[in-house]
Motif scaffolding. Structure first.
Motif, PDB file in Angstrom:
ATOM      1  N   THR A  29       0.802  -1.221   0.000  1.00 31.12           N
ATOM      2  CA  THR A  29       0.000   0.000   0.000  1.00 31.12           C
ATOM      3  C   THR A  29       0.832   1.266   0.000  1.00 31.12           C
ATOM      4  O   THR A  29       0.406   2.299  -0.515  1.00 31.12           O
ATOM      5  N   ASP A  89     -10.175   1.647   3.709  1.00 31.04           N
ATOM      6  CA  ASP A  89      -9.047   2.338   3.088  1.00 31.04           C
ATOM      7  C   ASP A  89      -8.702   3.608   3.856  1.00 31.04           C
ATOM      8  O   ASP A  89      -8.568   4.694   3.291  1.00 31.04           O
ATOM      9  N   ILE A  95      -4.436   3.014   0.956  1.00 30.71           N
ATOM     10  CA  ILE A  95      -3.814   2.933  -0.358  1.00 30.71           C
ATOM     11  C   ILE A  95      -4.001   4.237  -1.103  1.00 30.71           C
ATOM     12  O   ILE A  95      -5.108   4.762  -1.185  1.00 30.71           O
ATOM     13  N   LYS A 188      -6.872  -4.770  -0.967  1.00 28.89           N
ATOM     14  CA  LYS A 188      -7.317  -4.114   0.264  1.00 28.89           C
ATOM     15  C   LYS A 188      -8.264  -5.010   1.055  1.00 28.89           C
ATOM     16  O   LYS A 188      -8.108  -5.186   2.271  1.00 28.89           O
TER      17      LYS A 188
END
Length: 207
Positions: A29, A89, A95, A188
């Motif tokens: 990431t 996220d 990311i 993810k």
């Protein structure tokens, strides 16, 4: 220090666990530097468990169901929290689809701190060192404590090196991940699921 200790340590460290998953996630990431910070944090998280084992606190943890369960469920909650952040996220491992350096937005200490907590809040590590270290040390010797700290230092050094290698390999694939939205979303959610499963496994763990 025996060859048996080195081989056993390498096998234990190579096996995928929460620290490995976290370091891989950091590499994929955020890149190589983040993965090294994650590896450093995970390695630091081992220190309290080693100290507890040498000081005999691991025996207390093993004997006290309340102490073990308390630490265990704190670890479970943190792993679920990591899973939730990864799924959304957000947090230290978010990311960046544009490929910019996330370390500018997330302080290195945040990455290190998450790595420390992942290992710190796992009571199984303390019990592991309680069972693992005495096998390679003459506990009746006058310098047994020094020997145990020496072996622990080697264990931590191997952990850091292996985790860094894992992270660097993951970082090599980062460009392929962030340039493909569908792959990025899959990665993810895969890491989020991995953290969730690790939390569930810890919740079901017995002393």
């Amino acid at each position: 220090m025996s060859l048996e200790f080195l081989i056993t340590t390498l096998i234990v460290v190579l096996l995928p666990g929460t620290g490995v998953i976290y370091t891989l996630a950091a590499g994929l990431t955020q890149g190589a530097r983040a993965s090294m910070l994650a590896a450093f944090g995970c390695t630091l998280g081992i220190v309290p468990h080693v100290a507890a084992s040498v000081a005999g606190l691991a025996a207390v943890l093993h004997a006290s169901a309340i102490a073990f369960q308390t630490l265990k469920y704190l670890g479970v909650l943190y792993l679920f929290y990591m899973a939730w952040q990864m799924w959304r996220d957000s947090g230290a491992l978010s990311i960046d689809a544009s490929g910019t350096d996330e370390l500018k937005q997330h302080k290195p200490m945040r990455i290190i701190g998450a790595g420390i907590l992942i290992n710190l809040l796992n009571p199984k590590l303390t019990l592991f060192f309680l069972a693992f270290m005495p096998q390679f040390v003459d506990v009746s010797a006058a310098n047994a404590t020094v020997d145990m700290f020496g072996l622990a230092a080697v264990f931590m050094a191997i952990t850091f090196i292996v985790f860094v290698l894992y992270g660097l390999l993951a970082a090599q694939a980062r460009d392929h991940v962030i340039s493909r939205p569908k792959v990025m979303r899959l990665v993810k959610r895969s890491f989020a699921s991995a953290f969730g499963l690790m939390g569930l496994r810890l919740a079901l763990a017995e002393r």
